[in-house]
Scaffold this motif. Structure first.
Motif, PDB file in Angstrom:
ATOM      1  N   THR A 185       0.933  -1.316   0.044  1.00  0.00           N
ATOM      2  CA  THR A 185      -0.022   0.317   0.256  1.00  0.00           C
ATOM      3  C   THR A 185       1.122   1.165  -0.009  1.00  0.00           C
ATOM      4  OG1 THR A 185       0.466   0.246   2.298  1.00  0.00           O
ATOM      5  CG2 THR A 185      -2.195  -1.167   0.973  1.00  0.00           C
ATOM      6  N   ALA A 186       1.751   0.706   0.353  1.00  0.00           N
ATOM      7  CA  ALA A 186       3.183   2.294   0.576  1.00  0.00           C
ATOM      8  C   ALA A 186       3.521   2.960  -1.128  1.00  0.00           C
ATOM      9  CB  ALA A 186       4.248   1.659   0.367  1.00  0.00           C
ATOM     10  N   ARG A 187       3.012   1.884  -2.141  1.00  0.00           N
ATOM     11  CA  ARG A 187       3.937   2.227  -3.192  1.00  0.00           C
ATOM     12  C   ARG A 187       3.023   3.731  -4.197  1.00  0.00           C
ATOM     13  NH1 ARG A 187       3.508  -4.382  -4.988  1.00  0.00           N
ATOM     14  NH2 ARG A 187       5.858  -4.823  -4.586  1.00  0.00           N
ATOM     15  N   LYS A 188       1.570   2.794  -4.061  1.00  0.00           N
ATOM     16  CA  LYS A 188       0.708   4.672  -4.271  1.00  0.00           C
ATOM     17  C   LYS A 188       1.084   6.420  -3.663  1.00  0.00           C
ATOM     18  CE  LYS A 188      -3.401   4.045  -1.538  1.00  0.00           C
ATOM     19  NZ  LYS A 188      -3.252   2.566  -0.759  1.00  0.00           N
ATOM     20  N   HIS A 189       1.521   5.396  -1.993  1.00  0.00           N
ATOM     21  CA  HIS A 189       2.240   7.340  -1.338  1.00  0.00           C
ATOM     22  C   HIS A 189       3.881   7.298  -1.779  1.00  0.00           C
ATOM     23  CE1 HIS A 189      -1.321   7.943   1.456  1.00  0.00           C
ATOM     24  NE2 HIS A 189      -0.617   6.285   1.237  1.00  0.00           N
ATOM     25  N   ILE A 190       4.353   6.627  -2.695  1.00  0.00           N
ATOM     26  CA  ILE A 190       5.392   6.468  -3.334  1.00  0.00           C
ATOM     27  C   ILE A 190       5.568   7.536  -4.430  1.00  0.00           C
ATOM     28  CG2 ILE A 190       7.602   5.701  -3.686  1.00  0.00           C
ATOM     29  CD1 ILE A 190       7.098   3.661  -1.107  1.00  0.00           C
ATOM     30  N   GLY A 191       4.559   6.253  -5.556  1.00  0.00           N
ATOM     31  CA  GLY A 191       4.029   7.118  -6.644  1.00  0.00           C
ATOM     32  C   GLY A 191       4.031   8.294  -6.793  1.00  0.00           C
ATOM     33  N   TRP A 192       3.663   8.568  -6.040  1.00  0.00           N
ATOM     34  CA  TRP A 192       2.742  10.504  -5.898  1.00  0.00           C
ATOM     35  C   TRP A 192       3.605  11.260  -5.460  1.00  0.00           C
ATOM     36  CZ3 TRP A 192      -2.052   8.185  -2.569  1.00  0.00           C
ATOM     37  CH2 TRP A 192      -3.508   8.078  -3.203  1.00  0.00           C
ATOM     38  N   TYR A 193       4.469  10.646  -4.591  1.00  0.00           N
ATOM     39  CA  TYR A 193       5.589  11.892  -4.399  1.00  0.00           C
ATOM     40  C   TYR A 193       6.598  12.221  -5.812  1.00  0.00           C
ATOM     41  CZ  TYR A 193       5.065  11.710   1.320  1.00  0.00           C
ATOM     42  OH  TYR A 193       4.953  12.160   1.775  1.00  0.00           O
ATOM     43  N   VAL A 194       6.728  11.194  -6.151  1.00  0.00           N
ATOM     44  CA  VAL A 194       7.985  11.096  -7.186  1.00  0.00           C
ATOM     45  C   VAL A 194       7.217  11.736  -8.914  1.00  0.00           C
ATOM     46  CG1 VAL A 194       9.278  10.146  -6.450  1.00  0.00           C
ATOM     47  CG2 VAL A 194       8.236   8.842  -7.945  1.00  0.00           C
ATOM     48  N   ARG A 195       5.564  11.430  -8.595  1.00  0.00           N
ATOM     49  CA  ARG A 195       5.366  12.092 -10.359  1.00  0.00           C
ATOM     50  C   ARG A 195       5.220  12.851 -10.601  1.00  0.00           C
ATOM     51  NH1 ARG A 195      -1.391  11.337  -9.679  1.00  0.00           N
ATOM     52  NH2 ARG A 195      -1.017  12.936  -8.167  1.00  0.00           N
ATOM     53  N   GLY A 196       6.016  12.654 -11.498  1.00  0.00           N
ATOM     54  CA  GLY A 196       6.281  14.226 -12.536  1.00  0.00           C
ATOM     55  C   GLY A 196       7.686  14.694 -11.945  1.00  0.00           C
ATOM     56  N   LEU A 197       8.588  14.314 -11.499  1.00  0.00           N
ATOM     57  CA  LEU A 197       9.656  14.087 -11.294  1.00  0.00           C
ATOM     58  C   LEU A 197      11.050  14.210 -12.219  1.00  0.00           C
ATOM     59  CD1 LEU A 197       9.971  14.583  -6.623  1.00  0.00           C
ATOM     60  CD2 LEU A 197       8.867  16.471  -8.512  1.00  0.00           C
ATOM     61  N   PRO A 198      12.406  14.358 -11.805  1.00  0.00           N
ATOM     62  CA  PRO A 198      12.848  13.543 -13.295  1.00  0.00           C
ATOM     63  C   PRO A 198      13.144  12.270 -12.305  1.00  0.00           C
ATOM     64  CG  PRO A 198      13.962  15.835 -12.432  1.00  0.00           C
ATOM     65  CD  PRO A 198      12.655  15.265 -11.558  1.00  0.00           C
ATOM     66  N   GLY A 199      13.030  11.337 -13.759  1.00  0.00           N
ATOM     67  CA  GLY A 199      13.476  10.144 -13.518  1.00  0.00           C
ATOM     68  C   GLY A 199      12.280   9.368 -12.650  1.00  0.00           C
ATOM     69  N   GLY A 200      11.436  10.429 -12.277  1.00  0.00           N
ATOM     70  CA  GLY A 200      10.154   9.659 -11.630  1.00  0.00           C
ATOM     71  C   GLY A 200       9.492   8.230 -11.680  1.00  0.00           C
TER      72      GLY A 200
END
Length: 346
Positions: A281-296
């Motif tokens: 369940t942490a995967r979605k939160h981590i994905g939101w944090y890096v969404r749109g960032l370089p290499g995200g």
């Protein structure tokens, strides 16, 4: 801004979102500027109260006041019992869900489907208010503008809710039919605000300081509720608060601070859910944090293959260390190609 006996530090609220606004997320948002946060919806079905999902949602250990819990259901007596159940477990404010557009909720005539039956909606509000009154627990209501474009009845239901004793009403500026498509409209929220004496909260399409100011101006609302824009960006509350207070923009957060907030969030998340469920369940939160960032995007694909909390934490630290080597402050995210991470808010 008050809800019953509670004086709130500011009028910026975290919207209840199923699968998102668990205790770790709410606590972090409050620490980063939110004045108030509402839990994920808790079912009124008694046979599910002992389930692991409900027990986690009803866990408020260490949570700062006021503790607000949203309940969902279709029967007045069951909703009253659900209010009492959650009060026994620490709830200090009870919120009634008449806003969730999800099919699995509306197919059972809960959530925004209740707006199709104004008499039932009113009976539910009355039953919950009556159940909460002996405990002096305020009741709030979250709803949409109506079921569909041809049947916008938020004003009617809001008036009935106020008459029944509700302490605050939140209106998402879309019908259930719209889901999260198109543009939120604010004229209905403005009409509800003009008609009521209790506080009215505006919700829908508030993703920037400028939008926050515009929605306040257009609706006259007492507060703003922010949902999807806070996913992976819990510091949006302090950005908006700063802009509303000063008219100037807060600098983007330092990359090292974002890393620290995410790592803190993950530790709390694993503690609540345990290793197996917590990692997934942490995967979605981590994905939101890096969404749109370089290499995200590449990082997110790699993250989804990791199977342990230790691996996740090492990968997160490594990613943000590399980002910090080229950016002291968080770069402006680019438009994400994959929007599948966005969940439905209640």
């Amino acid at each position: 801004m008050r809800i019953g006996p509670f004086e709130l530090p500011n009028p910026l609220f975290v919207a209840p979102m199923a699968g998102v606004t668990d205790r770790p997320f709410r606590q972090l948002c409050k620490r980063l500027g939110a004045g108030y946060a509402v839990s994920e919806m808790v079912t009124s079905r008694r046979e599910l109260w002992n389930s692991l999902k409900t027990s986690r949602r009803a866990n408020h250990e260490g949570e700062s006041a006021p503790i607000a819990v949203q309940i969902a259901g279709t029967e007045p007596i069951m909703m009253a019992e659900a209010a009492a159940y959650n009060i026994d477990r620490g709830a200090q404010i009870i919120d009634i869900n008449m806003g969730c557009p999800a099919k699995k909720v509306c197919n059972k005539w809960a959530g925004s489907a209740l707006m199709q039956d104004e008499a039932l909606a009113t009976r539910i509000v009355e039953a919950v208010v009556t159940a909460c009154a002996p405990h002096r627990v305020p009741v709030t209501l979250k709803m949409r503008t109506g079921w569909c474009q041809q049947h916008k009845n938020a004003l009617t239901i809001a008036r009935a809710a106020e008459a029944a004793g509700v302490a605050m009403v939140t209106v998402h500026g879309r019908t259930r039919e719209q889901g999260y498509k198109g543009q939120a409209e604010y004229d209905t929220i403005a009409a509800v605000k003009a008609a009521l004496r209790i506080p009215v909260v505006a919700n829908g399409d508030i993703a920037s300081p400028e939008q926050a100011r515009e929605v306040l101006q257009r609706t006259g609302a007492d507060a703003l509720m922010i949902g999807r824009a806070a996913q992976g960006r819990p510091w949006i509350f302090r950005e908006i608060a700063h802009y509303l207070a000063t008219g100037t923009y807060l600098e983007a957060p330092l990359v090292r601070d974002v890393r620290g907030w995410l790592v803190e969030h993950l530790h709390d998340h694993y503690a609540l859910y345990g290793e197996f469920t917590g990692v997934r369940t942490a995967r979605k939160h981590i994905g939101w944090y890096v969404r749109g960032l370089p290499g995200g995007e590449d990082f997110r694909r790699t993250m989804n293959t990791l199977e342990s909390s230790e691996q996740q934490l090492l990968a997160v630290n490594d990613y943000f260390d590399q980002l910090a080597a080229s950016h002291a402050r968080l770069p402006e995210p680019q438009a994400a190609a994959d929007d599948a991470l966005t969940l439905e808010a209640a």
